[in-house]
Scaffold this motif. Structure first.
Motif: not given
Length: 382
Positions: A24, A35-37, A84, A131
């Motif tokens: 990510s 990719y990361t929320d 994460k 994410r």
């Protein structure tokens, strides 16, 4: 499959999640779509405020319990990936709890592993946790609540249920099922176990609310509680109600509209709680309730699917659906969702006016979800 091999699966699944976490970082630096929320950055910023001695609600759009920001403070003084990896580890804990709950329900060992792996290797679950979405922690509290309930530890169940509701509001709908599952037949007078459950749950929720109000004031009440009740999201989303809310965005709140929106959902939740009001069917009751709550919700995004997918592994062994019917329903769910995503893409990235088509896609997705829920209930093995 023996115990050792199950543990190996858990270790391998965790390592795979860790690889995705580090991927990510590469993805976020390389591609325009991260990719990361986006909420993970919000969590981290809120944690930074706590480390600096201020309120997590100083961070705009932080609308969660302060416990989450406190839990992720290692993001600041250890590594930004801590959260994460923590969520990935929680995924494994949930897998273990799924297996233990199924053991308590008398599920065969082969089905235990099949059901557990529908969580452990579910691509949607893999992506959500890596994410940086915190819903996996809420799922852990829900599983712990179920596990203690099935062991007849009703005070502990109430405390764990209070934590799950404090962490994420959606588990509050499971309160009805938990309460009804303890009722005595032919009477509505609360029994001792029901009182244990209710009093322990209400006491802890009250305590957590008072403490956080003392520390962070009215802003805590508004951001983490009131906002979620009065929220009116007019942006396009999967909800069948989105177009109505979009068209009425500039109008004052309408009581009739509120009743029209929430009454069907409320009635279905009550009916399902009563129909499956037994200890052995409690996980199935909670799954159907979660699916109703998500399907009928005025706001519906992809992460909401997590609410019922987290309970799905506890119910798969009760599904009497044939493989052919199951695959057909899965295809319908994916296809109707893809149809919506296509129309949303044309609006967001191509600038086309596709609001009407998005609404039609939402209607199709709604009908598909109702069809899936209906088939699951009809073919359920009691």
């Amino acid at each position: 499959m023996d115990k050792v091999s199950f543990n190996v699966h858990c270790i391998l699944a965790f390592l795979f999640r860790v690889i995705l976490v580090f991927y990510s970082n590469f993805h976020d630096k390389t591609y325009n779509v991260p990719y990361t929320d986006v909420d993970y950055k919000v969590f981290t910023d809120a944690a930074r405020h706590i480390v600096e001695g201020s309120s997590p609600f100083e961070r705009d759009t932080y609308r969660y319990t302060p416990l989450l920001a406190l839990l992720l403070t290692p993001n600041i003084f250890i590594n930004e990936n801590f959260g994460k990896i923590l969520f990935s580890f929680v995924d494994i804990l949930v897998t273990v709890l799924i297996k233990r709950i199924l053991i308590l329900q008398g599920c065969s060992e082969k089905l235990q592993h099949i059901c557990a792996f529908t969580w452990l290797y579910n691509p949607f679950i893999l992506v959500i946790s890596t994410r940086g979405n915190a819903d996996t922690v809420a799922a852990l509290f829900v599983m712990l609540t179920l596990y203690s309930f099935l062991q007849d530890k009703f005070i502990l169940t109430g405390l764990l249920h209070a934590l799950s509701v404090h962490f994420r509001l959606y588990p509050i709908v499971f309160s009805i099922s938990l309460y009804f599952s303890l009722r005595d037949k032919n009477t509505f007078v609360p029994n001792r176990n029901q009182l244990k459950l209710v009093l322990s749950c209400v006491s802890l929720i009250t305590f957590l609310t008072v403490i956080n109000y003392y520390l962070y004031g009215y802003k805590y009440l508004y951001e983490s509680l009131i906002y979620h009740v009065i929220r009116k999201d007019t942006k396009h989303n999967f909800s069948v109600y989105f177009y109505m809310l979009y068209l009425s965005a500039n109008h004052a709140p309408n009581v009739i509209q509120k009743i029209f929106t929430f009454f069907p959902q409320l009635m279905l939740l009550l009916l399902l709680s009563y129909k499956y009001s037994s200890k052995s069917l409690l996980p199935f009751a909670m799954f159907t309730q979660a699916m109703v709550m998500v399907t009928y919700n005025p706001v519906l995004t992809s992460q909401y699917f997590f609410w019922y997918l987290s309970l799905l592994p506890l119910c798969v062994w009760r599904f009497g659906l044939s493989v052919r019917r199951s695959l057909c329903l899965c295809f319908m769910w994916v296809f109707s969702q893809s149809l919506w995503l296509l129309t949303a893409y044309l609006l967001e990235f191509q600038g086309s006016n596709t609001f009407t088509y998005i609404w039609i896609s939402s209607l199709v997705f709604f009908v598909v979800n109702i069809k899936i829920l209906n088939d699951i209930i009809v073919y359920c093995k009691y």
